[in-house]
Design an enzyme around this catalytic site. Sequence first.
Site, short mmCIF file in Angstrom:
data_model
loop_
_atom_site.label_atom_id
_atom_site.label_comp_id
_atom_site.label_asym_id
_atom_site.label_seq_id
_atom_site.Cartn_x
_atom_site.Cartn_y
_atom_site.Cartn_z
N GLU A 44 4.36 4.77 8.01
CA GLU A 44 3.81 5.59 9.09
C GLU A 44 4.29 7.04 9.02
O GLU A 44 4.97 7.54 9.92
CB GLU A 44 4.16 4.98 10.46
CG GLU A 44 3.54 3.61 10.67
CD GLU A 44 3.74 3.07 12.07
OE1 GLU A 44 4.70 3.48 12.75
OE2 GLU A 44 2.93 2.23 12.49
N GLU A 46 -0.45 -3.63 10.16
CA GLU A 46 0.48 -4.09 11.21
C GLU A 46 -0.28 -4.27 12.50
O GLU A 46 -1.15 -3.48 12.86
CB GLU A 46 1.55 -3.02 11.49
CG GLU A 46 2.65 -2.89 10.50
CD GLU A 46 3.68 -1.87 10.99
OE1 GLU A 46 3.82 -1.68 12.22
OE2 GLU A 46 4.32 -1.26 10.14
C1 GAL Z 1 5.24 0.34 13.87
C2 GAL Z 1 6.26 0.36 12.74
C3 GAL Z 1 6.97 -0.96 12.61
C4 GAL Z 1 7.41 -1.45 13.95
C5 GAL Z 1 6.22 -1.54 14.85
C6 GAL Z 1 6.53 -2.07 16.22
O1 GAL Z 1 4.96 1.61 14.31
O2 GAL Z 1 5.64 0.69 11.53
O3 GAL Z 1 8.07 -0.80 11.75
O4 GAL Z 1 8.35 -0.56 14.49
O5 GAL Z 1 5.67 -0.28 15.02
O6 GAL Z 1 5.38 -2.15 17.03
#
Ligand code: GAL
Length: 684
Positions: free
Chosen positions: A165, A318
């Site tokens: 990110e 994710e």
């Molecule tokens: C994303 C990040 C992950 C984790 C996740 C939690 O932004 O890439 O590592 O922190 O959020 O929702």
Amino acid sequence: MREKMSTETSATGSFGAVTAERGICFGGDYNPEQWDSSVWREDVELMRRAGVNLVTVGVFSWARIEPSPGVRDFAWLDEVLDLLHAAGIAVDLATPTASPPPWLGIRYPETLPVDQDGVRLVPGSRNQFSPASRVYREHALAISRDLAARYATHPAVRMWHVGNEFGQVDFGDEAAREFRRWLHTRYGGVDGVNTAWGTAFWSQHYADFDEILPPRRAPYLINPTQSLDFRRFTSDLLRECYREIRDAIREAGATQPITTNFMGFFALVDYRSWADDVDVIADDQYPDPADPQSAVDIALTQDLMRSLGGGRPWILMEQATTAISWRSHNLPKSPQKARLDSLQAVARGADGVCYFQWRASSAGAERFHAAMLPHAGADTDLFRGVCRQGADLRLLRPVVGSTVEAEVAIVFDWSSWWAAEEPARPTERLVAMEQLGRWYRQLWRRGIAVDVVAPDADLDRYRLVLAPQLYITEPDAAAALERAVERGAHLVVGPFSGVADRNAHVLIGRSPALLREVMGVSGEEWCALPDDDVVLVGDWWQQTDGAAEASILGERLRTDGAEVLLSYADGPLAGLPAVARNSRGAGAAWHLGAVVSDAVLSKILGEAAAAAGVRGVVPELDVLPDLLEAVQRGPVLFLLNHGTEEQRIPVRPGLVDLLTSEATDHVVTVRPGEVRALIERADS
Ligand code: GAL
């Protein structure tokens, strides 16, 4: 272009090659470094049970690989990759560069980012690096090179994931030097900067590059072009960080696809300018389960991701199985809702569905964040739901590699968004993203597919083009829009468009500059509207349900040939045109000179779609039932019910549901939370 895409997707080393072999990718971030090695075998066994076929390993493992400067410990990673490989689980191997170990910041404070107030951030969290820091970048490159050299040909590794990110901003001295360099390249000399930034205003003239700073905290409003350029610079600088690591991975001999994870309509990075640099578009999505409308917003994000990749399949890199932990109040998701979210991404072009993270952490800042395997273990509804998803995704193999064909384009551009939201304008109530979402929703509720395109995109294949707020309008974009109308497309343009040039200077002359002719209207003033909505009237408005109203912002317009559909009944613009339509060439241009109520927006976009010959994927229904989503992806018609009522949807005969094997005939029932994936029956 489409043909080129299909060869690209099947090339060895492409994401298409991975999915051609494995089907839809399913898995998540796997952080074995948080656990004793005795847990790893159980992880792999449960992954297999769940149908996991891809995990992202090592995202935050820098301190584990390099516990002190220059040391390398890869033994644990060797073991993890071998274990995964033996279980047939592919690895998306991450460079650990998003979270430097504390020693880096302590030894080299210049690697730590400085915020707008001049405060240098400290280790103890993550992301504490400046993308401008040479020292950070050398260390990040060194560890990435060693990682790539060691694992480029490891059979488990099927993809590479650079950092995490990207979104860091630095206002410090090293960033200032890089900013000046970037400005030099863009403008040639300091005079170019002075002209572009309009520094004659408020005595901001720069005599020398060394006087130029990032937009740090200042007594009053900052020069808007300085802010805009700093955003562009930051996005480019982060891309440079990405590129140098990507190139190092390639130089080490890796042939797998390389990517990094985007964050939807993220305000700090212009992902369109990054799209060609990633081999597959990957995105992280965390819609708020407390918001029933979030399904629409996330659909828009998913359409953006598909569009950034030119229609090619993308990866939902994710998401969360249930409650996240970073909002102030985090509602859970049911396993059914988690399934619905995943299948929505597939419906909108994803060939990968992954989560943060595989196993819930018991320590650290995200200990209350959902995972695929919760603290309570495998004997949980959540884990059973994860296993069900793995099975469902296998059934959806017929969509792999296919795309969503759209006849509608919605124009969105990062620079224009950034410039439109600089402070000191007619109203701060006009929020570009809100308007984009409102317009998109009108297509979504009709089951009409939309691509999210750049202002100067090739519009040839679109029948309907929407520009909710094209604040920066450049000559190429205006010409492309005009050509589209001449050739027969319908164009709908919203208020506060055609306002500024690429430097965010207001264009001189009546508005919308460069679009006046095609719109057949022109304006002389942007007027914030009073708090009470202003009534709109016109013969065109016959509707009894919903009000014809304007709010937030209007334009003092006159028609220059367009037909007036609605005028202001009262208020500061009483009697003047608010909505107009101009026939031009084989098409037409619709101008919305105000933020109009949903009822008006619905009628305009519904009529424009019909006039352009665009139909939804459920042609029997002009508007779908509330929160029922319909998308045709390749051979499969997806129907997703995000609402709380059972819906009965008319479909053509001879279909079968890939998820249930149920044959359908003319009408299909979609229960709340349920998904239908309908494909032509082999025998029909
Ligand atoms: C994303 C990040 C992950 C984790 C996740 C939690 O932004 O890439 O590592 O922190 O959020 O929702």
